[in-house]
Design an enzyme around this catalytic site. Structure first.
Site, PDB file in Angstrom:
ATOM      1  N   TRP A  25       0.859  -1.194   0.000  1.00  0.00           N
ATOM      2  CA  TRP A  25       0.000   0.000   0.000  1.00  0.00           C
ATOM      3  C   TRP A  25       0.898   1.247   0.000  1.00  0.00           C
ATOM      4  CZ3 TRP A  25      -3.250   2.107   4.679  1.00  0.00           C
ATOM      5  CH2 TRP A  25      -4.104   3.114   4.215  1.00  0.00           C
ATOM      6  N   TYR A  59      -4.671  -0.216  -4.335  1.00  0.00           N
ATOM      7  CA  TYR A  59      -3.405   0.452  -4.029  1.00  0.00           C
ATOM      8  C   TYR A  59      -2.867   1.214  -5.238  1.00  0.00           C
ATOM      9  CZ  TYR A  59      -3.553  -2.572   0.121  1.00  0.00           C
ATOM     10  OH  TYR A  59      -3.936  -3.210   1.273  1.00  0.00           O
ATOM     11  N   SER A 147     -10.886  -9.955   4.240  1.00  0.00           N
ATOM     12  CA  SER A 147     -10.080  -9.012   5.010  1.00  0.00           C
ATOM     13  C   SER A 147     -11.017  -8.116   5.821  1.00  0.00           C
ATOM     14  CB  SER A 147      -9.229  -8.173   4.041  1.00  0.00           C
ATOM     15  OG  SER A 147      -8.501  -7.203   4.738  1.00  0.00           O
ATOM     16  N   PRO A 200       1.553  -3.539  10.791  1.00  0.00           N
ATOM     17  CA  PRO A 200       2.175  -3.921  12.070  1.00  0.00           C
ATOM     18  C   PRO A 200       2.879  -2.757  12.760  1.00  0.00           C
ATOM     19  CG  PRO A 200       3.479  -4.732  10.213  1.00  0.00           C
ATOM     20  CD  PRO A 200       2.188  -4.219   9.639  1.00  0.00           C
ATOM     21  N   GLY A 202       1.496   0.244  12.752  1.00  0.00           N
ATOM     22  CA  GLY A 202       0.437   1.241  12.923  1.00  0.00           C
ATOM     23  C   GLY A 202       0.382   2.222  11.771  1.00  0.00           C
ATOM     24  N   LYS A 247       4.930  -2.763   5.362  1.00  0.00           N
ATOM     25  CA  LYS A 247       5.133  -2.105   4.062  1.00  0.00           C
ATOM     26  C   LYS A 247       6.564  -2.332   3.569  1.00  0.00           C
ATOM     27  CE  LYS A 247       5.174   2.412   1.849  1.00  0.00           C
ATOM     28  NZ  LYS A 247       5.326   3.853   2.098  1.00  0.00           N
ATOM     29  N   GLU A 256      15.764  -4.899   7.363  1.00  0.00           N
ATOM     30  CA  GLU A 256      15.579  -4.920   8.820  1.00  0.00           C
ATOM     31  C   GLU A 256      14.400  -5.830   9.192  1.00  0.00           C
ATOM     32  OE1 GLU A 256      15.102  -1.043  10.600  1.00  0.00           O
ATOM     33  OE2 GLU A 256      14.416  -1.903  12.506  1.00  0.00           O
ATOM     34  N   ASN A 257      13.298  -5.689   8.484  1.00  0.00           N
ATOM     35  CA  ASN A 257      12.100  -6.458   8.836  1.00  0.00           C
ATOM     36  C   ASN A 257      12.320  -7.960   8.636  1.00  0.00           C
ATOM     37  OD1 ASN A 257      10.981  -3.991   9.392  1.00  0.00           O
ATOM     38  ND2 ASN A 257       9.844  -3.833   7.470  1.00  0.00           N
TER      39      ASN A 257
HETATM   40  P1  NAP Z   1       2.958  -0.382   8.273  1.00  0.00           P
HETATM   41  O1  NAP Z   1       3.699  -1.452   7.563  1.00  0.00           O
HETATM   42  O2  NAP Z   1       2.451  -0.620   9.622  1.00  0.00           O
HETATM   43  O3  NAP Z   1       3.802   0.951   8.341  1.00  0.00           O
HETATM   44  C1  NAP Z   1       4.356   1.542   7.214  1.00  0.00           C
HETATM   45  C2  NAP Z   1       5.277   2.638   7.688  1.00  0.00           C
HETATM   46  O4  NAP Z   1       6.333   2.025   8.450  1.00  0.00           O
HETATM   47  C3  NAP Z   1       5.927   3.387   6.552  1.00  0.00           C
HETATM   48  O5  NAP Z   1       6.084   4.719   6.971  1.00  0.00           O
HETATM   49  C4  NAP Z   1       7.292   2.689   6.425  1.00  0.00           C
HETATM   50  O6  NAP Z   1       8.262   3.575   5.941  1.00  0.00           O
HETATM   51  C5  NAP Z   1       7.585   2.364   7.853  1.00  0.00           C
HETATM   52  N1  NAP Z   1       8.482   1.213   8.012  1.00  0.00           N
HETATM   53  C6  NAP Z   1       8.341  -0.064   7.567  1.00  0.00           C
HETATM   54  N2  NAP Z   1       9.389  -0.809   7.962  1.00  0.00           N
HETATM   55  C7  NAP Z   1      10.203   0.026   8.677  1.00  0.00           C
HETATM   56  C8  NAP Z   1      11.447  -0.144   9.348  1.00  0.00           C
HETATM   57  N3  NAP Z   1      12.049  -1.326   9.394  1.00  0.00           N
HETATM   58  N4  NAP Z   1      11.989   0.945   9.951  1.00  0.00           N
HETATM   59  C9  NAP Z   1      11.389   2.164   9.923  1.00  0.00           C
HETATM   60  N5  NAP Z   1      10.196   2.378   9.314  1.00  0.00           N
HETATM   61  C10 NAP Z   1       9.619   1.320   8.696  1.00  0.00           C
HETATM   62  O7  NAP Z   1       1.717   0.161   7.423  1.00  0.00           O
HETATM   63  P2  NAP Z   1       0.864  -0.262   6.178  1.00  0.00           P
HETATM   64  O8  NAP Z   1       1.594  -0.035   4.921  1.00  0.00           O
HETATM   65  O9  NAP Z   1      -0.423   0.405   6.402  1.00  0.00           O
HETATM   66  O10 NAP Z   1       0.592  -1.823   6.357  1.00  0.00           O
HETATM   67  C11 NAP Z   1       1.370  -2.808   5.768  1.00  0.00           C
HETATM   68  C12 NAP Z   1       0.635  -3.489   4.621  1.00  0.00           C
HETATM   69  O11 NAP Z   1      -0.587  -4.065   5.055  1.00  0.00           O
HETATM   70  C13 NAP Z   1       0.185  -2.533   3.505  1.00  0.00           C
HETATM   71  O12 NAP Z   1       1.287  -2.128   2.706  1.00  0.00           O
HETATM   72  C14 NAP Z   1      -0.845  -3.371   2.813  1.00  0.00           C
HETATM   73  O13 NAP Z   1      -0.239  -4.317   1.955  1.00  0.00           O
HETATM   74  C15 NAP Z   1      -1.523  -4.057   3.992  1.00  0.00           C
HETATM   75  N6  NAP Z   1      -2.770  -3.364   4.440  1.00  0.00           N
HETATM   76  C16 NAP Z   1      -3.960  -4.009   4.286  1.00  0.00           C
HETATM   77  C17 NAP Z   1      -5.134  -3.362   4.677  1.00  0.00           C
HETATM   78  C18 NAP Z   1      -6.452  -4.065   4.507  1.00  0.00           C
HETATM   79  O14 NAP Z   1      -7.496  -3.423   4.676  1.00  0.00           O
HETATM   80  N7  NAP Z   1      -6.456  -5.341   4.185  1.00  0.00           N
HETATM   81  C19 NAP Z   1      -5.104  -2.077   5.230  1.00  0.00           C
HETATM   82  C20 NAP Z   1      -3.864  -1.469   5.403  1.00  0.00           C
HETATM   83  C21 NAP Z   1      -2.701  -2.130   5.011  1.00  0.00           C
HETATM   84  P3  NAP Z   1       8.779   3.452   4.426  1.00  0.00           P
HETATM   85  O15 NAP Z   1       7.588   3.732   3.576  1.00  0.00           O
HETATM   86  O16 NAP Z   1       9.827   4.495   4.358  1.00  0.00           O
HETATM   87  O17 NAP Z   1       9.335   2.055   4.292  1.00  0.00           O
END
Ligand code: NAP
Length: 290
Positions: A25, A59, A147, A200, A202, A247, A256-257
Site C-alpha cells: 500500500w 493500491y 479481510s 504492524p 500502525g 510495508k 531490517e524487517n
Molecule cells: P505499516 O507497515 O504498519 O507501516 C508503514 C510505515 O512504516 C511506513 O512509513 C514505512 O516507511 C515504515 N516502516 C516499515 N518498515 C520500517 C522499518 N524497518 N523501519 C522504519 N520504518 C519502517 O503500514 P501499512 O503499509 O499500512 O501496512 C502494511 C501493509 O498491510 C500494507 O502495505 C498493505 O499491503 C496491507 N494493508 C492491508 C489493509 C487491509 O485493509 N487489508 C489495510 C492497510 C494495510 P517506508 O515507507 O519508508 O518504508
C-alpha cells in the site's frame, strides 16, 4: 544472521509461507525514484525469502500491482501473491472483472490468494463468494480469503461458499490495536484459518524510542541485539497462526524487517512485559480497520 526467515503453515492450506511478508500500500510514492526504490525493495525481499506479497486493486489505483509485476518478473512461481477486490466491485460480475484486471496488471495467469478487501455494504456476500468459486474453478485464483471480517462475518462468508474453505482473514494488528486477540484469533486457530496482520507498525504510528512503550521495546531490542521494529514483528507473530506484512517500499526497511524472526525469539518474560506495556483494548471495542 538476518536472513533466516521463518516460514510456517498457512492455516489448513498447508502451504509454507514466510511469517514476514511484504505490503504494497502506497509503495508507488510520488515519483519515478520512489517506484524504482519500491521495485528494488520488493526484489531484495524476494532474495531474502519474503515471497509473500500483499497487494490490491485499490493500491495506487492499480499501480502497486504493476510495480509488483515488475519486481516479480520471472520469479512468479516462487511467489505467494495476494490481491484484493474492492467491496464496491464485489458483485458477481464485478468480482470476475476486477480479478481479470488485476491479473493483467500483475502480468500473471493466477493469484495465489484473492481477498474481499472489506465487507461490502452494496453486494451480498453470497454473490462475491459465488464469483470467488468461479475464479477458483477456472484457475484464476488458488485460494479464497477475506479481510477486515469479524467472527460473525467470517462465518457468513464461509457459509456462502459451497465448495471451498476460507483460507485467510487479513486484519489490522499492531501494538496499539490488539483487538483480534479476543475472539478472532481463537476462532481462526480453531478453524485453521490463517491470520495475516496488516499495518504492524500502525501505518507509521510507531512508538518513539522516548515514549514509555518505546523505552521498553528499546531495552528488549538491545538485549537481543535487534531493533525495536524487529522486536515488534516478533511479538506480533508469536502465535503459530499469525503472519504479518509490513510495508515494503524501502530496501533498508525490508532488510531490517526480514531479521524479525527466524533464528531468535523473545523470551516468555519479554512477551509478558510487552503484553503489559501495550494492553488489549476494552472488551467492547469493535474490530477496527484503517
Ligand atoms: P505499516 O507497515 O504498519 O507501516 C508503514 C510505515 O512504516 C511506513 O512509513 C514505512 O516507511 C515504515 N516502516 C516499515 N518498515 C520500517 C522499518 N524497518 N523501519 C522504519 N520504518 C519502517 O503500514 P501499512 O503499509 O499500512 O501496512 C502494511 C501493509 O498491510 C500494507 O502495505 C498493505 O499491503 C496491507 N494493508 C492491508 C489493509 C487491509 O485493509 N487489508 C489495510 C492497510 C494495510 P517506508 O515507507 O519508508 O518504508
Amino acid at each position: 544472521m538476518w536472513n533466516k526467515l521463518l516460514r510456517r503453515k498457512f492455516g489448513w492450506t498447508g502451504l509454507d509461507v514466510p511469517v514476514i511478508g511484504m505490503g504494497t500500500w502506497m509503495i508507488e510514492g510520488r515519483s519515478r525514484d520512489a517506484e524504482r526504490q519500491a521495485i528494488e525493495a520488493l526484489r531484495l525481499g524476494l532474495d531474502l525469502g519474503m515471497n509473500h506479497i500483499d497487494t490490491a486493486e485499490m493500491y495506487g489505483n492499480g499501480r502497486a500491482e504493476e510495480l509488483v509485476a515488475k519486481a516479480v518478473d520471472n520469479q512468479r512461481e516462487q511467489v505467494f501473491l495476494v490481491s484484493k477486490v474492492l467491496p464496491s466491485n464485489a458483485s458477481y460480475q464485478g468480482t470476475l472483472k476486477a480479478c481479470e484486471r488485476s491479473l493483467k496488471r500483475l502480468k500473471t495467469h493466477f493469484i495465489d490468494l484473492y481477498l474481499l478487501h472489506w465487507p461490502s455494504s452494496q453486494h451480498p456476500i453470497e454473490e462475491t463468494m459465488r464469483a470467488m468459486e468461479k475464479l477458483l474453478d477456472e484457475g484464476m485464483i488458488r485460494l479464497i480469503g477475506v479481510s477486515n471480517f469479524d467472527v460473525e462475518q467470517l462465518r457468513e462468508a464461509q457459509h456462502a461458499l459451497k465448495k471451498y474453505r476460507i483460507a485467510c482473514n487479513q486484519v489490522l494488528y499492531h501494538l496499539a490495536y490488539r483487538g483480534i486477540e479476543r475472539d478472532l484469533l481463537p476462532y481462526c486457530a480453531e478453524n485453521s484459518i490463517a491470520i495475516v496482520g496488516y499495518s504492524p507498525f500502525g501505518h507509521g504510528n510507531f512508538p518513539s524510542s522516548h515514549s514509555k512503550g518505546g523505552k521498553v521495546l528499546a531495552e528488549i531490542a538491545k538485549r537481543h541485539n535487534r531493533t525495536m521494529r524487529q522486536v515488534t514483528l516478533n511479538f506480533l507473530t508469536r502465535d503459530p497462526n499469525l503472519f504479518t506484512i509490513p510495508k515494503a517500499g524501502n530496501p533498508d526497511h525490508v532488510k531490517e524487517n526480514s531479521g524479525a524472526v527466524g533464528d531468535w525469539n523473545l523470551t516468555d518474560e519479554d512477551i509478558t512485559v510487552i503484553d503489559r506495556t501495550f494492553p488489549l483494548p476494552g472488551a467492547d471495542e469493535p474490530l477496527e480497520m484503517i
